[in-house]
Design a protein around this motif. Sequence first.
Motif, PDB file in Angstrom:
ATOM      1  N   ARG A   1       0.689  -1.134   0.094  1.00 40.33           N
ATOM      2  CA  ARG A   1       0.017   0.022  -0.457  1.00 40.33           C
ATOM      3  C   ARG A   1       0.758   1.236  -0.528  1.00 40.33           C
ATOM      4  O   ARG A   1       1.603   1.326   0.284  1.00 40.33           O
ATOM      5  N   GLU A   2      -0.071   2.034  -0.484  1.00 35.92           N
ATOM      6  CA  GLU A   2       0.934   3.632  -0.284  1.00 35.92           C
ATOM      7  C   GLU A   2       0.256   4.547   0.904  1.00 35.92           C
ATOM      8  O   GLU A   2      -0.529   4.428   0.211  1.00 35.92           O
ATOM      9  N   GLY A   3       1.120   5.564   1.419  1.00 33.25           N
ATOM     10  CA  GLY A   3       1.082   5.905   2.067  1.00 33.25           C
ATOM     11  C   GLY A   3       0.624   5.702   3.740  1.00 33.25           C
ATOM     12  O   GLY A   3       0.119   6.252   4.247  1.00 33.25           O
ATOM     13  N   GLY A   4       0.868   4.286   3.516  1.00 31.69           N
ATOM     14  CA  GLY A   4       0.320   3.503   5.330  1.00 31.69           C
ATOM     15  C   GLY A   4      -1.570   3.196   5.105  1.00 31.69           C
ATOM     16  O   GLY A   4      -2.402   3.175   4.581  1.00 31.69           O
ATOM     17  N   GLY A   5      -1.712   2.659   6.692  1.00 31.88           N
ATOM     18  CA  GLY A   5      -2.784   2.030   6.406  1.00 31.88           C
ATOM     19  C   GLY A   5      -3.834   2.652   7.971  1.00 31.88           C
ATOM     20  O   GLY A   5      -3.152   4.236   8.321  1.00 31.88           O
ATOM     21  N   TRP A   6      -4.856   1.607   8.447  1.00 32.94           N
ATOM     22  CA  TRP A   6      -5.554   2.987   9.148  1.00 32.94           C
ATOM     23  C   TRP A   6      -6.031   1.551  10.647  1.00 32.94           C
ATOM     24  O   TRP A   6      -5.875   0.769   9.913  1.00 32.94           O
ATOM     25  N   LEU A   7      -5.943   2.327  11.282  1.00 31.05           N
ATOM     26  CA  LEU A   7      -5.923   1.707  12.757  1.00 31.05           C
ATOM     27  C   LEU A   7      -7.453   2.118  13.275  1.00 31.05           C
ATOM     28  O   LEU A   7      -7.518   3.164  13.857  1.00 31.05           O
ATOM     29  N   VAL A   8      -8.082   1.570  14.005  1.00 30.12           N
ATOM     30  CA  VAL A   8      -9.544   1.948  14.683  1.00 30.12           C
ATOM     31  C   VAL A   8      -9.184   0.998  16.131  1.00 30.12           C
ATOM     32  O   VAL A   8      -8.939  -0.055  16.197  1.00 30.12           O
ATOM     33  N   ASN A   9      -9.008   1.240  17.300  1.00 32.22           N
ATOM     34  CA  ASN A   9      -9.074   1.100  18.627  1.00 32.22           C
ATOM     35  C   ASN A   9     -10.438   0.756  19.485  1.00 32.22           C
ATOM     36  O   ASN A   9     -11.443   2.324  19.830  1.00 32.22           O
ATOM     37  N   VAL A  10     -11.952   0.157  19.800  1.00 30.46           N
ATOM     38  CA  VAL A  10     -12.686  -0.274  20.625  1.00 30.46           C
ATOM     39  C   VAL A  10     -12.698  -1.187  21.346  1.00 30.46           C
ATOM     40  O   VAL A  10     -13.775  -1.329  22.145  1.00 30.46           O
ATOM     41  N   ALA A  11     -10.933  -1.635  21.357  1.00 32.55           N
ATOM     42  CA  ALA A  11     -11.487  -2.892  22.811  1.00 32.55           C
ATOM     43  C   ALA A  11     -10.652  -2.145  24.087  1.00 32.55           C
ATOM     44  O   ALA A  11     -11.435  -1.666  24.752  1.00 32.55           O
ATOM     45  N   ARG A  12      -9.541  -1.838  24.409  1.00 29.69           N
ATOM     46  CA  ARG A  12      -8.757  -0.955  25.190  1.00 29.69           C
ATOM     47  C   ARG A  12      -7.364  -0.611  25.382  1.00 29.69           C
ATOM     48  O   ARG A  12      -6.760  -1.072  24.190  1.00 29.69           O
ATOM     49  N   GLY A  13      -7.098   0.372  25.328  1.00 30.44           N
ATOM     50  CA  GLY A  13      -5.924   1.072  24.875  1.00 30.44           C
ATOM     51  C   GLY A  13      -5.011  -0.180  24.480  1.00 30.44           C
ATOM     52  O   GLY A  13      -4.228   0.774  24.217  1.00 30.44           O
ATOM     53  N   ALA A  14      -4.861  -0.074  26.697  1.00 29.75           N
ATOM     54  CA  ALA A  14      -3.598  -0.905  26.403  1.00 29.75           C
ATOM     55  C   ALA A  14      -3.054  -2.159  25.260  1.00 29.75           C
ATOM     56  O   ALA A  14      -1.938  -2.514  25.417  1.00 29.75           O
ATOM     57  N   VAL A  15      -4.068  -3.117  24.306  1.00 34.50           N
ATOM     58  CA  VAL A  15      -3.847  -3.566  23.309  1.00 34.50           C
ATOM     59  C   VAL A  15      -3.258  -3.046  22.553  1.00 34.50           C
ATOM     60  O   VAL A  15      -2.138  -4.077  21.822  1.00 34.50           O
TER      61      VAL A  15
END
Length: 379
Positions: free
Chosen positions: A306-320
Amino acid sequence: MRMLATAPMRTLVRRGFLGPAPLAPMAADLWRGSIPSQHVTTFLFSHRRNLSREAQQAPNKVKLIWAGLDFTAGLPATQTLRPDWTYLAVASSGIRDAIERERPDVVVPLMTRMDASLIAHAAAHGVRLIHQFGAGLEGVDVEAANAAGVPVANIPAAGAGTGNAVATAEHAVYLLLGLLRQAVAIEGKVGERRLGGPVGNTLQGKTVLLVGFGAIGHALTPILRAFGARVTAFRHAHDRAWARQDEALVDAHGSFHPEPGGIGGSERLIEMAAEAEVMIVCCPLTDETRGLVDSKVLSALVGPPREGGGWLVNVARGAVVDRAALFSSVEQRELRGVAVDVFWREPFEGSLDDESGLQALLDLRAAGHNVVVTPHVAG
């Protein structure tokens, strides 16, 4: 035997054995409209034998402590539905003194850490049930509660009628769309009265890797597919292999268990991250998942093809998610965007304390990075 009593709760709710006596966890979904009020029930009275004799004889004597001043909407919703109970909301820092002074029947811990010392103190002062506001119990020492004879209950994400998994899944998609369409930058352009930009990205055609495939992962999959996304999933649990019916739901899967002739564990997660544009973290926080999404996983997510990187979403817990690795990826613009609904420390403990990571995230957003933050409202 662990006294974490989630399965009995599901049975009782499904069979309708419990009356309309809502406790804090159900109120979370009630106030947001996830479940109709007539379906709101509580697990409390399945533990009537554990309540004080006075409370058994006179249910209106039930006293409940709400341990924290966050998640404020749930308390008045519960009070409205059970006005005959006594409620006290106290700051986390004052919970020990409040338990000693008030001798409650029930404690709703929220994000307050209930360790062995506090649980022993609670048991000695009449607490008969610890009932979480939602699903997460990582802050409660369940084994200590078991030893003290205090049952621990929560509202499972997959519980009948709770709406937790669906609500969290929808919020995850909301966060993802905000990242893909650059919601923060768009708001800035509106303020500048500029048209036509920024140009965002579509979810259609993207590969979305779910880290966790429990109730939330199951709820996410059909929503993502409706957008035309390819869905892959990594199951976090060491003791659960993939079932055939679950394998059929996703395009590719992995877990800590090596596949026959394949790889498992973090190596498999890295391999799957390298094939995805998007990662949604939706697994519980355990000793095994703490820091699971580390620098190696993030580097795989942002790498070729991929060009430009990916996206991350966290709805779990911060420390994961490894905090330092995530912030570095954002600062270096290796990730195109990050959205979080959870933090590395909750509740927030003042403006000078950034153990939560909140201020760092806000600073990154202010510096022009694609960062979306919501205050733990997903489920």
